[in-house]
Design a protein around this motif. Sequence first.
Motif, short mmCIF file in Angstrom:
data_model
loop_
_atom_site.label_atom_id
_atom_site.label_comp_id
_atom_site.label_asym_id
_atom_site.label_seq_id
_atom_site.Cartn_x
_atom_site.Cartn_y
_atom_site.Cartn_z
N ASP A 1 0.85 -1.20 0.00
CA ASP A 1 0.00 0.00 0.00
C ASP A 1 0.89 1.24 0.00
N ALA A 2 0.88 1.98 -1.09
CA ALA A 2 1.76 3.14 -1.24
C ALA A 2 1.43 4.26 -0.25
N ARG A 3 0.23 4.21 0.33
CA ARG A 3 -0.17 5.27 1.27
C ARG A 3 0.37 5.04 2.68
N VAL A 4 1.00 3.91 2.90
CA VAL A 4 1.46 3.52 4.24
C VAL A 4 2.98 3.50 4.27
N GLY A 5 3.55 4.08 5.32
CA GLY A 5 5.00 4.05 5.48
C GLY A 5 5.50 2.65 5.79
N ASN A 6 6.63 2.31 5.23
CA ASN A 6 7.20 0.97 5.38
C ASN A 6 8.15 0.94 6.58
N ASP A 7 7.57 1.01 7.78
CA ASP A 7 8.41 1.08 8.99
C ASP A 7 8.20 -0.07 9.96
N GLY A 8 7.29 -1.00 9.66
CA GLY A 8 7.07 -2.15 10.54
C GLY A 8 6.31 -1.81 11.80
N ILE A 9 5.75 -0.61 11.87
CA ILE A 9 4.99 -0.16 13.04
C ILE A 9 3.52 -0.01 12.64
N VAL A 10 2.64 -0.51 13.47
CA VAL A 10 1.21 -0.38 13.20
C VAL A 10 0.72 0.91 13.84
N GLY A 11 0.83 1.99 13.09
CA GLY A 11 0.31 3.28 13.52
C GLY A 11 -1.05 3.54 12.89
N GLN A 12 -1.48 4.79 12.91
CA GLN A 12 -2.84 5.12 12.47
C GLN A 12 -3.08 4.76 11.01
N SER A 13 -2.14 5.09 10.12
CA SER A 13 -2.36 4.81 8.70
C SER A 13 -2.33 3.30 8.42
N THR A 14 -1.48 2.56 9.14
CA THR A 14 -1.43 1.11 8.93
C THR A 14 -2.69 0.45 9.49
N TRP A 15 -3.15 0.93 10.65
CA TRP A 15 -4.41 0.43 11.18
C TRP A 15 -5.53 0.63 10.15
N ALA A 16 -5.58 1.83 9.54
CA ALA A 16 -6.63 2.11 8.57
C ALA A 16 -6.56 1.14 7.40
N ALA A 17 -5.35 0.87 6.91
CA ALA A 17 -5.18 -0.04 5.78
C ALA A 17 -5.56 -1.47 6.17
N ILE A 18 -5.19 -1.89 7.38
CA ILE A 18 -5.50 -3.24 7.85
C ILE A 18 -7.01 -3.41 8.03
N ILE A 19 -7.64 -2.43 8.67
CA ILE A 19 -9.09 -2.52 8.89
C ILE A 19 -9.83 -2.54 7.56
N ASN A 20 -9.36 -1.75 6.60
CA ASN A 20 -9.97 -1.73 5.28
C ASN A 20 -9.81 -3.09 4.59
N ALA A 21 -8.61 -3.65 4.67
CA ALA A 21 -8.34 -4.94 4.02
C ALA A 21 -9.15 -6.06 4.71
N ALA A 22 -9.30 -5.97 6.04
CA ALA A 22 -10.07 -6.98 6.75
C ALA A 22 -11.53 -6.95 6.36
N GLY A 23 -12.04 -5.75 6.08
CA GLY A 23 -13.44 -5.62 5.70
C GLY A 23 -13.69 -5.83 4.23
N ASN A 24 -12.61 -5.86 3.43
CA ASN A 24 -12.74 -6.05 1.98
C ASN A 24 -11.79 -7.16 1.54
N PRO A 25 -12.26 -8.40 1.44
CA PRO A 25 -11.40 -9.52 1.11
C PRO A 25 -10.62 -9.36 -0.19
N LEU A 26 -11.10 -8.49 -1.09
CA LEU A 26 -10.41 -8.30 -2.37
C LEU A 26 -9.34 -7.23 -2.30
N ALA A 27 -9.22 -6.55 -1.12
CA ALA A 27 -8.26 -5.45 -0.99
C ALA A 27 -6.83 -5.96 -1.04
N ILE A 28 -6.58 -7.11 -0.45
CA ILE A 28 -5.24 -7.72 -0.44
C ILE A 28 -5.39 -9.15 -0.89
N ASN A 29 -4.62 -9.55 -1.87
CA ASN A 29 -4.67 -10.94 -2.36
C ASN A 29 -3.38 -11.64 -2.01
#
Length: 216
Positions: free
Chosen positions: A188-216
Amino acid sequence: MNNKFISSSLKLIGLVSAMSLAALPLSSKLAYAQTPLIITVDGYLNEYSPSNAPLLRRGIVSSTVQDVQILLRRLGFYYGPIDGIYGAQTASGVITFQRSRNLIANGAVDSRTWEALIKADNRTSPTPVSNLNKYSPQTAPVLRIGSRGQAVRDIQGFLKQKGFYTGAVDGIYGNATATAVEAFQRRDARVGNDGIVGQSTWAAIINAAGNPLAIN
C-alpha cells in the motif's frame, strides 16, 4: 468432575513434579526455572521457545508434559492419556516424532525436539479469526517491537490469514511480526514501510479486513 477431586489431583501432580525436579541435574533445574509460571494447557506451544522450554524426559510430571501430549496426539504420534505424566507411552510418542523429523531418537524433549514440535504446531494450528471491527485508526494502540496483548494477537491473526506471517499468534510483537507488517505495508503506497502499526497502517489493515479483495 468434582472440584475437590480436581484440586487434590493437581496438588498430587505438583508434589510429584517437585520430587522429580529435585532429582534432576542442575542444568535441567535451570531449564525449569526459565519456564513461564502461567501456562495454558491446550496443546498449543506459543508459550514456549526452544531456548527456554524445559527439558522433558521420563519421570517428569507437569502441565508442559500435557501440552506435548496433546500436540503429539493431534499430530498422530501419541494415543495415551493426557495426564501430564512423562511415562513410557509419552516417551514412545516422542521417539516416533523424533524419527519422523530425523532427530536423535532419545525419547527426551530437548531443545532440538522443542524446535521441531513448535514448528509442527505452527503449521497445524488453525489460524485464529481476528475481529478487527472493534478497532478504529484514531483510537487503536500503536504497535511496535516490544508491544504485547490482544491487539497484537489480532494483527498477527490477520497477517497470517493474508499470508504475510507464518509465526505463532502469541500476542508478542517481535521481529517476525514487524517483518510481516512491513511486507503488508509495501502493498500500500499510502502507508510508510516502517514495521509499526500506527494510524495509517491500522486504517489499511481494517480496510483490508473488511474487503477480502483489498489484499490478495
